[in-house]
Motif scaffolding. Structure first.
Motif, PDB file in Angstrom:
ATOM      1  N   MET A  93     -81.347  21.751  19.017  1.00 33.78           N
ATOM      2  CA  MET A  93     -81.243  21.098  20.316  1.00 33.78           C
ATOM      3  C   MET A  93     -79.862  20.453  20.443  1.00 33.78           C
ATOM      4  O   MET A  93     -79.236  20.101  19.435  1.00 33.78           O
ATOM      5  CB  MET A  93     -82.335  20.037  20.471  1.00 33.78           C
ATOM      6  N   GLU A  94     -79.398  20.300  21.675  1.00 31.80           N
ATOM      7  CA  GLU A  94     -78.089  19.715  21.923  1.00 31.80           C
ATOM      8  C   GLU A  94     -78.228  18.496  22.835  1.00 31.80           C
ATOM      9  O   GLU A  94     -78.918  18.545  23.847  1.00 31.80           O
ATOM     10  CB  GLU A  94     -77.161  20.738  22.589  1.00 31.80           C
ATOM     11  N   TRP A  95     -77.572  17.397  22.464  1.00 31.82           N
ATOM     12  CA  TRP A  95     -77.611  16.197  23.308  1.00 31.82           C
ATOM     13  C   TRP A  95     -76.717  16.409  24.529  1.00 31.82           C
ATOM     14  O   TRP A  95     -75.595  16.888  24.416  1.00 31.82           O
ATOM     15  CB  TRP A  95     -77.113  14.988  22.532  1.00 31.82           C
ATOM     16  N   GLY A 148     -80.433  13.437  27.090  1.00 29.63           N
ATOM     17  CA  GLY A 148     -81.438  13.672  26.075  1.00 29.63           C
ATOM     18  C   GLY A 148     -81.144  14.917  25.258  1.00 29.63           C
ATOM     19  O   GLY A 148     -80.098  15.559  25.424  1.00 29.63           O
ATOM     20  N   TRP A 149     -82.097  15.236  24.379  1.00 27.37           N
ATOM     21  CA  TRP A 149     -81.979  16.429  23.535  1.00 27.37           C
ATOM     22  C   TRP A 149     -82.461  17.645  24.315  1.00 27.37           C
ATOM     23  O   TRP A 149     -83.617  17.695  24.738  1.00 27.37           O
ATOM     24  CB  TRP A 149     -82.797  16.251  22.260  1.00 27.37           C
ATOM     25  N   ASN A 188     -85.716   5.146  19.966  1.00 29.94           N
ATOM     26  CA  ASN A 188     -84.457   5.316  20.687  1.00 29.94           C
ATOM     27  C   ASN A 188     -83.495   4.166  20.404  1.00 29.94           C
ATOM     28  O   ASN A 188     -83.681   3.036  20.881  1.00 29.94           O
ATOM     29  CB  ASN A 188     -84.719   5.426  22.187  1.00 29.94           C
ATOM     30  N   TYR A 213     -87.538  13.180  24.792  1.00 29.73           N
ATOM     31  CA  TYR A 213     -86.502  13.079  23.762  1.00 29.73           C
ATOM     32  C   TYR A 213     -85.203  12.699  24.483  1.00 29.73           C
ATOM     33  O   TYR A 213     -84.232  13.448  24.531  1.00 29.73           O
ATOM     34  CB  TYR A 213     -86.297  14.410  23.052  1.00 29.73           C
ATOM     35  N   LYS A 227     -81.612   9.826  17.272  1.00 26.81           N
ATOM     36  CA  LYS A 227     -80.423  10.620  16.975  1.00 26.81           C
ATOM     37  C   LYS A 227     -80.698  11.710  15.951  1.00 26.81           C
ATOM     38  O   LYS A 227     -79.942  12.678  15.851  1.00 26.81           O
ATOM     39  CB  LYS A 227     -79.285   9.716  16.489  1.00 26.81           C
ATOM     40  N   SER A 274     -83.860  26.652  19.439  1.00 27.74           N
ATOM     41  CA  SER A 274     -83.808  25.190  19.434  1.00 27.74           C
ATOM     42  C   SER A 274     -84.784  24.583  18.439  1.00 27.74           C
ATOM     43  O   SER A 274     -84.525  23.516  17.872  1.00 27.74           O
ATOM     44  CB  SER A 274     -84.117  24.651  20.837  1.00 27.74           C
ATOM     45  N   ALA A 291     -83.421  13.648  15.933  1.00 23.43           N
ATOM     46  CA  ALA A 291     -84.541  14.431  16.466  1.00 23.43           C
ATOM     47  C   ALA A 291     -84.562  15.855  15.927  1.00 23.43           C
ATOM     48  O   ALA A 291     -85.634  16.409  15.660  1.00 23.43           O
ATOM     49  CB  ALA A 291     -84.493  14.444  17.993  1.00 23.43           C
ATOM     50  N   ASN A 292     -83.409  16.472  15.768  1.00 22.02           N
ATOM     51  CA  ASN A 292     -83.378  17.842  15.246  1.00 22.02           C
ATOM     52  C   ASN A 292     -83.985  17.926  13.848  1.00 22.02           C
ATOM     53  O   ASN A 292     -84.778  18.828  13.554  1.00 22.02           O
ATOM     54  CB  ASN A 292     -81.942  18.371  15.237  1.00 22.02           C
ATOM     55  N   CYS A 322     -86.014  19.674  28.021  1.00 18.62           N
ATOM     56  CA  CYS A 322     -86.085  18.463  27.214  1.00 18.62           C
ATOM     57  C   CYS A 322     -87.563  18.176  26.958  1.00 18.62           C
ATOM     58  O   CYS A 322     -88.305  17.864  27.895  1.00 18.62           O
ATOM     59  CB  CYS A 322     -85.434  17.280  27.939  1.00 18.62           C
TER      60      CYS A 322
END
Length: 366
Positions: free
Chosen positions: A21-23, A8-9, A360, A142, A338, A16, A340-341, A69
């Motif tokens: 945020m990072e997947w 997830g993110w 999703n 997320y 994808k 963030s 989300a940021n 997350c």
């Protein structure tokens, strides 16, 4: 079914919230036979997500090895169900809101009286909390999957779209509960302060509960047409309507305030209440600060100020049934998971009309 792969993110610092945020993969809480694993199809974006990412409500427990997350408006399919779970089976469409578990003890003053959301012994939120007994950290929606205790996993009724149901799991119940608990229904006039993600749900549910009159209240007039289309009977723009306090004095039985601002005209809002009326605050600003209130503002008209959190399991089930029966349709905008940021940056900028829901694209592909 074996444990799915949780990705997830991940937020790793207060930066963030700026779309950073990072997947990545993460470890969910340890599996118990009271848990449900959910393949996530939809997750609403809540203001709480932003507050948590930026540590606005206190320091978020960021750790490089166990990041945060967010996301607690989750809808998806139950893919793994513990042996102790009674209310859900594999394949059910289910939802999870802001809480994941409380103490659930029979001698708990809150859990034993249907007030689980206020449990003081053991409250585990859906993200950024820690389970007892070294079960691990709660991680939100997320993501591709979520693992939650059965206590706050709910079947979504037929006829209620998944994208519509997702933001009800927090945004909807946050206003449904105080409306229900404070007598919203026939014969009542209800004011909704702040007509955004929470406020637009409050208008919808106040009408669904049968309030005689619903009044939307906001600073500017630019939302008036939207609010009337949602079902409100009147609209007050406090920055633009001259003498709005005097013209509408003592007209409302109940006010739900969704605003998160220490600068809101709280004294003016209280003046809109009828004698013995009630204002319930659900908006939670960073730091929790609200405007000061003179004691005589309360005493002279016998009005009350209260607060409300989300809602207990029985209230969530009741809300979902009402939404399905009344065909309540929130105003949502679907965004790809994808992205989300970008979505949280837009949310922070106030662009949502009136709730973003992440869809999703990985759902059903595992």
């Amino acid at each position: 079914m074996a444990s799915p792969k949780f990705e997830g993110w991940l937020g790793k610092s207060p930066e963030s919230v700026k779309g950073k945020m990072e997947w990545g993969s993460f470890e969910p809480k340890k599996w118990t036979e009271d848990d449900v694993d959910i393949e996530i199809s939809h997750c609403g974006i809540c203001g709480s997500d932003l507050h948590t990412l930026k540590s606005g409500w206190g320091e978020t427990p960021y750790r490089m090895d166990v990041a945060c997350c967010v996301g607690h408006e989750i809808v998806g399919k139950a893919v793994r169900v513990g042996n102790n779970v009674k209310n859900v089976k594999v394949g059910d469409r289910v939802g999870v809101g802001a809480q994941s578990r409380t103490c659930q003890q029979s001698d708990c003053p809150e859990c034993s009286t249907g007030n689980d959301t206020y449990c003081a012994r053991n409250m585990v939120n859906t993200y950024a909390s820690f389970y007892p007994n070294d079960e691990g950290k709660s991680m939100g929606g997320y993501a591709d999957y979520n693992r939650s205790n059965q206590q706050f996993v709910f079947k979504i009724p037929e006829g209620l779209d998944s994208a519509d149901a997702a933001p009800m799991m927090c945004g909807g119940i946050t206003v449904y509960s105080p409306l229900r608990q404070n007598g919203c229904g026939p014969g009542k006039t209800v004011g909704i302060v702040g007509v955004g993600g929470l406020g637009h749900f409050a208008v919808l549910f106040a009408k669904a509960l049968g309030a005689d009159k619903v009044v939307g209240i906001s600073r500017k007039a630019d939302k008036k047409d939207d609010v009337l289309k949602l079902g409100a009977d009147q609209y007050i723009a406090t920055d633009e309507d001259k003498d709005w306090e005097k013209k509408n004095a003592r007209t409302l039985d109940l006010i739900i305030s969704t605003v998160s601002s220490a600068k809101m005209p709280l004294t003016g809002y209280l003046g809109l209440l009828k004698t013995r009326g009630t204002l319930i605050q659900v908006g939670a600003p960073d730091g929790g600060e609200l405007p000061p209130v003179n004691a005589f503002t309360l005493i002279a008209n016998g009005v009350k100020i209260g607060g409300s959190a989300t809602g207990a399991p029985w209230e969530i089930e009741e809300m979902l049934k009402l939404a399905a029966d009344k065909k309540i349709k929130p105003w949502i905008q679907e965004r790809p998971m994808k992205d989300a940021n970008k979505a949280i940056v837009d949310m922070d900028a106030g662009k949502a009309r009136y709730r973003y829901v992440l869809v999703n694209e990985n759902y059903g592909k595992h």
